[in-house]
Scaffold this motif. Sequence first.
Motif, mmCIF file in Angstrom:
data_model
loop_
_atom_site.group_PDB
_atom_site.id
_atom_site.type_symbol
_atom_site.label_atom_id
_atom_site.label_comp_id
_atom_site.label_asym_id
_atom_site.label_seq_id
_atom_site.Cartn_x
_atom_site.Cartn_y
_atom_site.Cartn_z
ATOM 1 N N LEU A 1 10.008 -3.893 -3.994
ATOM 2 C CA LEU A 1 9.684 -3.915 -2.711
ATOM 3 C C LEU A 1 8.203 -4.164 -2.644
ATOM 4 O O LEU A 1 7.768 -4.962 -2.025
ATOM 5 N N ILE A 2 7.318 -3.667 -3.719
ATOM 6 C CA ILE A 2 5.903 -4.156 -3.586
ATOM 7 C C ILE A 2 5.421 -5.536 -3.679
ATOM 8 O O ILE A 2 4.857 -6.232 -2.893
ATOM 9 N N VAL A 3 5.885 -5.910 -4.904
ATOM 10 C CA VAL A 3 5.906 -7.190 -5.439
ATOM 11 C C VAL A 3 6.404 -8.396 -4.262
ATOM 12 O O VAL A 3 5.745 -9.493 -4.189
ATOM 13 N N ALA B 1 0.899 -1.201 0.040
ATOM 14 C CA ALA B 1 -0.054 -0.003 -0.030
ATOM 15 C C ALA B 1 0.898 1.414 0.015
ATOM 16 O O ALA B 1 0.646 2.319 -0.723
ATOM 17 N N PHE B 2 1.906 1.375 0.732
ATOM 18 C CA PHE B 2 2.900 2.670 0.992
ATOM 19 C C PHE B 2 3.530 2.556 -0.568
ATOM 20 O O PHE B 2 3.760 3.788 -0.799
ATOM 21 N N GLY B 3 4.026 1.487 -1.090
ATOM 22 C CA GLY B 3 4.672 1.530 -2.181
ATOM 23 C C GLY B 3 3.874 1.977 -3.448
ATOM 24 O O GLY B 3 4.375 2.758 -4.221
ATOM 25 N N SER B 4 2.599 1.570 -3.321
ATOM 26 C CA SER B 4 1.793 1.925 -4.423
ATOM 27 C C SER B 4 1.475 3.388 -4.390
ATOM 28 O O SER B 4 1.614 4.176 -5.528
ATOM 29 N N VAL B 5 1.474 3.977 -3.142
ATOM 30 C CA VAL B 5 1.353 5.550 -3.157
ATOM 31 C C VAL B 5 2.491 6.318 -3.721
ATOM 32 O O VAL B 5 2.390 7.156 -4.383
ATOM 33 N N LEU B 6 3.614 5.656 -3.388
ATOM 34 C CA LEU B 6 4.979 6.326 -3.904
ATOM 35 C C LEU B 6 4.930 6.042 -5.438
ATOM 36 O O LEU B 6 5.252 7.259 -5.863
ATOM 37 N N LEU B 7 4.363 5.099 -6.033
ATOM 38 C CA LEU B 7 4.383 4.874 -7.511
ATOM 39 C C LEU B 7 3.471 5.926 -8.135
ATOM 40 O O LEU B 7 3.756 6.385 -9.011
ATOM 41 N N ALA B 8 2.322 6.271 -7.421
ATOM 42 C CA ALA B 8 1.287 6.947 -8.144
ATOM 43 C C ALA B 8 1.899 8.305 -7.993
ATOM 44 O O ALA B 8 1.880 9.342 -8.862
ATOM 45 N N TYR B 9 2.666 8.817 -6.903
ATOM 46 C CA TYR B 9 3.421 10.092 -6.891
ATOM 47 C C TYR B 9 4.586 10.242 -7.934
ATOM 48 O O TYR B 9 4.466 11.341 -8.535
ATOM 49 N N PHE B 10 5.155 9.109 -8.113
ATOM 50 C CA PHE B 10 6.332 9.068 -9.156
ATOM 51 C C PHE B 10 5.642 9.493 -10.817
ATOM 52 O O PHE B 10 5.973 10.095 -11.345
ATOM 53 N N LEU C 1 -4.896 0.290 -6.236
ATOM 54 C CA LEU C 1 -4.216 -0.610 -5.384
ATOM 55 C C LEU C 1 -3.916 -0.413 -3.961
ATOM 56 O O LEU C 1 -4.363 -1.262 -3.021
ATOM 57 N N ALA C 2 -3.431 0.823 -3.651
ATOM 58 C CA ALA C 2 -3.334 0.971 -2.294
ATOM 59 C C ALA C 2 -4.435 0.796 -1.278
ATOM 60 O O ALA C 2 -4.406 0.336 -0.196
ATOM 61 N N LEU C 3 -5.688 1.495 -1.728
ATOM 62 C CA LEU C 3 -6.669 1.309 -1.075
ATOM 63 C C LEU C 3 -7.252 -0.127 -0.936
ATOM 64 O O LEU C 3 -7.724 -0.411 0.172
#
Length: 388
Positions: free
Chosen positions: A294-296, A260-269, A359-361
């Motif tokens: 890290l996510i996978v 969830a945290f990693g997906s938020v980072l990817l959305a930001y990127f 995905l994060a949600l």
Amino acid sequence: FGLDKILTPFSILLISRLLFGLASGVALPAAAGWCGTSAYFLDAERGETFTTLLSMFNVGSGFGMLFGGFLVPKIGWKGAFLVFGLSGMVYACVAFVRMRRLDRFIDKVEERHNAIGSADDISMLSDDECNALDYLLTEEETATKEEQERFDVDCEDYSNRTWLINSRLSVKLQLLVVTLAHITTNIGFFTFQNWLGIYMQGSLGFSISDTGAYLFLPWFMTAIVAYFGGKLCQKAIRDHQMPPWRARQIAMTIATTIPAFGSVLLAYFSLALSNTPLFITENIQIISVSTITLIVSAQAASVAGVHAYLQDYASTRAGSILGVTNTAGVFSCLIANKFIASSVSTSTNTGFAKVFLALALMYVFCGTLWIRTMKGDRLDGKKNVVAL
């Protein structure tokens, strides 16, 4: 006969993918039933065995992407299909012969034990193995008559009544949570497995060969986490007397909070905001690949969570449950694929940002439900005991 009009290149590729999907769909519930009910494994080994088995799936995915990225430029996509297809056919034949021999060996052991009450004269085993085998078989025979009668009644109930209808409401709720967990992990794996190449080439600017090489890292780490996650959970259960459901809860917490945290980072990127630090902008490729890894890899802890949980608390029905939940996961992936395609078609960066936020949600919702609900109740009607 008009086959040239029917068997077009697209239809051949579509049929091949359909057959691959059928094989993959059968493999998971069959493997779960095999680990959960077969005579090859002890009860305490079933969860660890299944996590090890699933980790090899990720090893294959990683090496397939790595080798595929190098093979396609060398021998073409047809040659790559032939290499991997023929390799699978050869292994299937070898595995079939091997399993037949193993089944005959187990039958022979049981016949000898029933005949002489001991495994001492089986020349294929060492003395220690004979003693251990004889102890296990003798221990099975010491079950009391009342326990056997209760077991027979349970079996009769299962055969005469629908198990799901007669299960408690709390069990039905937990089965829904298991289904949601399977849907979440399926959509997560599906998104990164099927759309990651497009994301890396379209948004990050990777070439085809570089994409195959970099895709190896996430799936290799996935295999590592799935394998050692199962080992660590089993060690905590066996050596530190941790309740199995607690170990699975920790695994599911890792499998949902970190993605969830990693997906938020990817959305930001993906949004490429003007206030993005220069260091991230200049190293966006390596940072994005590291975040994806890290996510996978963290999501792979779900193998030691939801899948091993079913082996611990629903071993006799693990195959049936996974058959249903995996089907739900597949259909959810079809819906998710339509959402991803429509989002990415309008704008690649903004579209992928929406996908990653969704995905994060999902990860947060799934993890919260699992932690609050899954507390070690049996899901198959057996006594609430797990051998350590």
